[in-house]
Design an enzyme around this catalytic site. Structure first.
Site, PDB file in Angstrom:
ATOM      1  N   LYS A   1     -13.004  -4.487  11.690  1.00 11.02           N
ATOM      2  CA  LYS A   1     -13.782  -3.587  10.840  1.00 11.02           C
ATOM      3  C   LYS A   1     -15.188  -3.399  11.392  1.00 11.02           C
ATOM      4  CE  LYS A   1     -11.054  -4.935   6.808  1.00 11.02           C
ATOM      5  NZ  LYS A   1     -11.023  -5.717   5.545  1.00 11.02           N
TER       6      LYS A   1
ATOM      7  N   GLU B   1      -2.866 -14.367   2.833  1.00 11.52           N
ATOM      8  CA  GLU B   1      -1.493 -14.272   3.316  1.00 11.52           C
ATOM      9  C   GLU B   1      -0.928 -15.667   3.570  1.00 11.52           C
ATOM     10  OE1 GLU B   1       0.119 -11.484   3.591  1.00 11.52           O
ATOM     11  OE2 GLU B   1      -1.513 -10.049   3.315  1.00 11.52           O
TER      12      GLU B   1
ATOM     13  N   VAL C   1       0.832  -1.209   0.000  1.00 14.73           N
ATOM     14  CA  VAL C   1       0.000   0.000   0.000  1.00 14.73           C
ATOM     15  C   VAL C   1       0.861   1.251   0.000  1.00 14.73           C
ATOM     16  CG1 VAL C   1      -1.738   1.318   1.270  1.00 14.73           C
ATOM     17  CG2 VAL C   1      -1.900  -1.181   1.149  1.00 14.73           C
TER      18      VAL C   1
ATOM     19  N   GLY D   1      -2.815 -14.644  -4.396  1.00 10.12           N
ATOM     20  CA  GLY D   1      -2.414 -13.476  -3.616  1.00 10.12           C
ATOM     21  C   GLY D   1      -3.521 -12.872  -2.773  1.00 10.12           C
TER      22      GLY D   1
ATOM     23  N   GLY E   1     -11.176  -0.962   1.828  1.00  8.63           N
ATOM     24  CA  GLY E   1     -10.347  -0.622   0.683  1.00  8.63           C
ATOM     25  C   GLY E   1     -10.815   0.632  -0.024  1.00  8.63           C
TER      26      GLY E   1
ATOM     27  N   ASP F   1      -9.836  -9.984  11.194  1.00 10.79           N
ATOM     28  CA  ASP F   1      -9.840  -8.817  10.327  1.00 10.79           C
ATOM     29  C   ASP F   1     -11.245  -8.223  10.231  1.00 10.79           C
ATOM     30  OD1 ASP F   1      -8.511  -7.256   7.869  1.00 10.79           O
ATOM     31  OD2 ASP F   1     -10.428  -8.048   7.186  1.00 10.79           O
TER      32      ASP F   1
ATOM     33  N   GLU G   1     -10.343   6.133   6.056  1.00 15.51           N
ATOM     34  CA  GLU G   1     -11.225   5.472   5.097  1.00 15.51           C
ATOM     35  C   GLU G   1     -10.699   4.100   4.677  1.00 15.51           C
ATOM     36  OE1 GLU G   1     -14.394   4.755   3.562  1.00 15.51           O
ATOM     37  OE2 GLU G   1     -14.365   6.949   3.559  1.00 15.51           O
TER      38      GLU G   1
ATOM     39  N   LYS H   1      -6.720  -0.773  10.807  1.00 14.98           N
ATOM     40  CA  LYS H   1      -7.974  -1.236  11.403  1.00 14.98           C
ATOM     41  C   LYS H   1      -7.773  -1.841  12.784  1.00 14.98           C
ATOM     42  CE  LYS H   1      -7.498  -5.276   8.464  1.00 14.98           C
ATOM     43  NZ  LYS H   1      -6.512  -4.657   7.562  1.00 14.98           N
TER      44      LYS H   1
END
Length: 433
Positions: free
Chosen positions: A207, A192, A17, A189, A136, A203, A131, A107
């Site tokens: 969120k 992970e 990123v 991809g 994303g 995860d 954001e 996050k």
């Protein structure tokens, strides 16, 4: 008239990123200047491995001393994309102390200790924008914080993890087993090397905490979110869902109680009808369904991860924060005035799909039905089928009407004690009806 002195940006992290953020800042420099009203200049990039070649980034900008970078005093905006709790938390609060606003994609930190970051930003009169932390490239945080600020949001229901959505989609459409679908996600991809954070729901839970806090104007931490992953979802679950006209998704569900006095936040696999908009979300895409009193039902859809989509969200925040800087203003901060408690999972009311392995003999269904009745869980449908391999066993599938989660848990515990119940093969909630 354009301001001549550039706004200085420090970048913490230069992975997938971060490197994309740096690239866009360079290639779109003229457009960013026109949109902001002043040039933006990347003045430092903090990394762990300085020897790594980073194409398009001046080696003179690279440093391993992130603390010194955020303490410089001439930095206008710090972009944090290193993730994790520490040193990110300390670096962000230090940036506020030394005059910088912050754009973050973190996050985990926001879900774990967002209150500390909000307080530090307010204390020093700085912006905190994030954001990119939830979905994303999908514009979601700003609509909740700003566009729906005058409305009352009652429910947020969404697919917020692309890896798990890809796995479940492959299990549903291609008939893959869980392990096979995970291997494919890894090869492409999407997953992970260690997929635990995704497949176990960590995860998505982070969120969900962020979304619930913003939607309901209250503080919701990661520990408040009930979490279940997808590792126990089987091909049989997907087949049962199809027979019901449903599919299976890992959902983040944030709800305001009917009486408005509490909220719930949870992440778990669930069956949803094929007619629901979220059922058609395929592969690694994300989508979030928002229900508000005045606006009605809104759906946000798009790529929820990846270098370019996440960088797009980061750059959008960067433009907003830079504009605020020029106007000597700040954007919205924490809104937690309702101070609503987060109810435990046991109080959540929904429908359930329970698959049991039972003895294939008369009277079993009556025994099972009695247990459900004793715990106040009403049965909607029952399907029983003998095992093809014999052995005196049958598969019994029960779909309930709406009931509290605690009542269902008590029912399952009692079912396990019946001599005629060989095992509880799966339990899955049914949502979106």
């Amino acid at each position: 008239m354009m301001r001549t002195r550039p706004l200085k940006v420090a970048l913490l992290g230069c992975g997938v990123v971060g490197s994309e953020v740096a690239r866009i800042m360079t290639t779109h420099a003229d457009d960013l200047e026109a949109r902001i009203g002043a040039p933006v200049e990347l003045t430092g990039v903090a990394v762990r491995r300085p020897s790594k070649v980073r194409e398009g980034i001046d080696p003179a900008l690279i440093t391993t001393d992130a603390t010194a970078l955020v303490k410089r005093g001439d930095i206008d905006v710090v972009v944090e994309v290193i993730g994790g709790i520490e040193p990110a938390r300390t670096l962000i609060t230090t940036a506020f102390e030394h005059g910088a606003s912050v754009v973050s994609a973190n996050k985990a930190l926001l879900a774990e200790d967002g209150a500390t970051l909000y307080a530090a930003a307010e204390r020093h009169g700085r912006d905190l924008y994030f954001e990119a932390a939830v979905a994303g490239a999908i514009p979601l945080i700003r609509p909740l914080r700003e566009s729906l600020a005058g409305d009352k949001v009652n429910r947020v229901l969404g697919i917020v993890n692309g890896t798990t959505n890809f796995i479940l989609d492959r299990m549903d459409t291609a008939g893959s087993g869980y392990s096979e679908a995970l291997d494919e996600a890894t090869a492409l991809g999407y997953a992970e090397a260690d997929p635990t954070a995704d497949v176990e729901g960590f995860d998505a839970a982070a969120k969900a905490a962020i979304l619930a806090g913003i939607a309901f104007h209250t503080r919701v931490r990661l520990d408040d979110v009930h979490r279940e992953g997808i590792t126990e979802v089987t091909s049989a679950d997907l087949a049962s869902a199809k027979r019901m006209g449903c599919t299976v998704k890992l959902l983040a569900i944030c709800e305001r109680a009917a009486d408005g006095r509490s909220v719930t936040a949870r992440v778990h696999p669930a069956m949803i009808p094929l007619s629901h908009p979220l059922a058609s979300v395929r592969e690694a895409y994300n989508a979030v369904f928002v229900e508000a009193e005045a606006a009605g039902q809104l759906m946000f859809y798009g790529p929820g991860a990846g270098g370019s989509p996440t960088a797009s969200a980061v750059l959008g925040d960067l433009v907003a924060v830079c504009r605020n800087k020029l106007n000597e203003a700040t954007g919205p901060g924490e809104s937690a005035y309702t101070q609503l408690p987060v109810s435990p999972m046991g109080e959540v009311v929904t429908r359930y799909h329970i698959s049991l392995d039972v003895a294939d003999k008369p009277g079993v269904l009556a025994q099972v039905a009695t247990v459900f009745a004793e715990h106040g869980v009403s049965i909607d449908t029952v399907r029983q089928k003998g095992r093809q391999d014999g052995g005196g066993e049958a598969a019994l599938v029960v779909v309930t009407h709406r009931a509290p989660d605690a009542a269902l848990s008590g029912t399952v515990e009692a079912l396990r004690k019946l001599d005629t119940v060989r095992g509880v093969a799966s339990i899955m909630r049914v949502e979106g009806e």
